[in-house]
Design a protein around this motif. Structure first.
Motif, mmCIF file in Angstrom:
data_model
loop_
_atom_site.group_PDB
_atom_site.id
_atom_site.type_symbol
_atom_site.label_atom_id
_atom_site.label_comp_id
_atom_site.label_asym_id
_atom_site.label_seq_id
_atom_site.Cartn_x
_atom_site.Cartn_y
_atom_site.Cartn_z
ATOM 1 N N SER A 62 6.531 -4.123 6.210
ATOM 2 C CA SER A 62 5.763 -4.027 5.267
ATOM 3 C C SER A 62 5.979 -3.878 3.885
ATOM 4 O O SER A 62 5.864 -4.445 2.867
ATOM 5 C CB SER A 62 4.355 -3.365 5.555
ATOM 6 N N ALA A 63 6.901 -2.685 3.753
ATOM 7 C CA ALA A 63 7.414 -2.114 2.457
ATOM 8 C C ALA A 63 8.345 -3.403 1.960
ATOM 9 O O ALA A 63 8.544 -3.432 1.007
ATOM 10 C CB ALA A 63 8.222 -0.768 2.791
ATOM 11 N N LEU A 66 6.460 -6.312 0.702
ATOM 12 C CA LEU A 66 5.971 -6.044 -0.878
ATOM 13 C C LEU A 66 6.825 -5.919 -1.881
ATOM 14 O O LEU A 66 6.553 -6.304 -2.682
ATOM 15 C CB LEU A 66 5.159 -4.547 -0.569
ATOM 16 N N GLY A 69 7.619 -9.527 -2.577
ATOM 17 C CA GLY A 69 6.451 -10.282 -3.367
ATOM 18 C C GLY A 69 6.301 -9.627 -4.729
ATOM 19 O O GLY A 69 6.381 -10.332 -5.796
ATOM 20 N N THR A 70 6.680 -8.397 -4.794
ATOM 21 C CA THR A 70 6.642 -7.682 -6.211
ATOM 22 C C THR A 70 7.940 -8.446 -7.159
ATOM 23 O O THR A 70 7.688 -8.743 -8.186
ATOM 24 C CB THR A 70 7.037 -6.448 -6.116
ATOM 25 N N VAL A 98 3.185 -14.533 4.429
ATOM 26 C CA VAL A 98 2.331 -13.205 4.554
ATOM 27 C C VAL A 98 1.207 -13.430 4.825
ATOM 28 O O VAL A 98 0.720 -12.767 5.788
ATOM 29 C CB VAL A 98 2.578 -12.543 2.965
#
Length: 181
Positions: A62-63, A66, A69-70, A98
């Motif tokens: 998940s990290a 993220l 995506g960031t 996602v």
């Protein structure tokens, strides 16, 4: 731009690699005809093993998602035309992946495969698990294609920016040769 694009490409490639590890199960249900009960049991057992893994792996994954995506959103925020087109498409495809994983794959894994019935390889596969097993394989395929699209868009962006740099000197006025009068 180079660092952000590199991060996006590396993370997308890593996520594709994690999806390719499911090929053990997905190939049996998507690409082998006919789909036998033995193939379905193998896939279901694989998915069951995934649900029993340490939850920290899901947190790390998940990290990484993220961060990817960031990074795409950060690059999109520059407002340049190339970023709007290529990163906009990348955001769409990354977002589809996602969303599909969060709302289809993970719930399906946790609901249907956290405990499967004891069986022998030749036993009849339960009808209640047939559709979820095939759905997981199909969803993995859709996510893989979407992430491949992100890589193609990022390569297209790099190529377009490289091509833009080649044309810079083309339109500049050349000094006249003094002997040509």
């Amino acid at each position: 731009m180079g660092v952000r694009a590199s991060v996006v490409v590396c993370i997308t490639s890593f996520l594709l690699g994690t999806l390719f590890t499911h090929w053990i199960a997905d190939s049996l249900t998507l690409w082998k005809s006919p789909v036998t009960d033995e193939h379905l049991w193998t896939a279901a057992l694989y998915y069951s093993i995934l649900t029993k893994g340490p939850v920290q792996v899901l947190y790390i994954l998940s990290a990484i998602v993220l961060l990817g995506g960031t990074t795409i959103f950060w690059s999109f925020g520059d407002g340049e035309a190339g970023n709007l087109m290529f990163d906009g498409g990348s955001i769409f495809l990354y977002g589809i992946t996602v969303i599909m994983y969060m709302y289809s794959v993970i719930p399906n894994l946790l609901d249907k495969f956290s405990s499967i019935p004891l069986h022998q390889a030749k036993d009849v596969f339960p009808r209640a698990l047939r559709s979820p097993t095939l759905d997981l394989a199909s969803n993995h395929l859709v996510c893989s294609v979407a992430l491949t699209g992100v890589l193609i868009l990022q390569a297209g962006r790099w190529w377009a920016e490289l091509s833009d740099g080649d044309d810079e000197g083309y339109f500049e006025e050349k000094p006249a040769d003094e002997n040509s009068t």
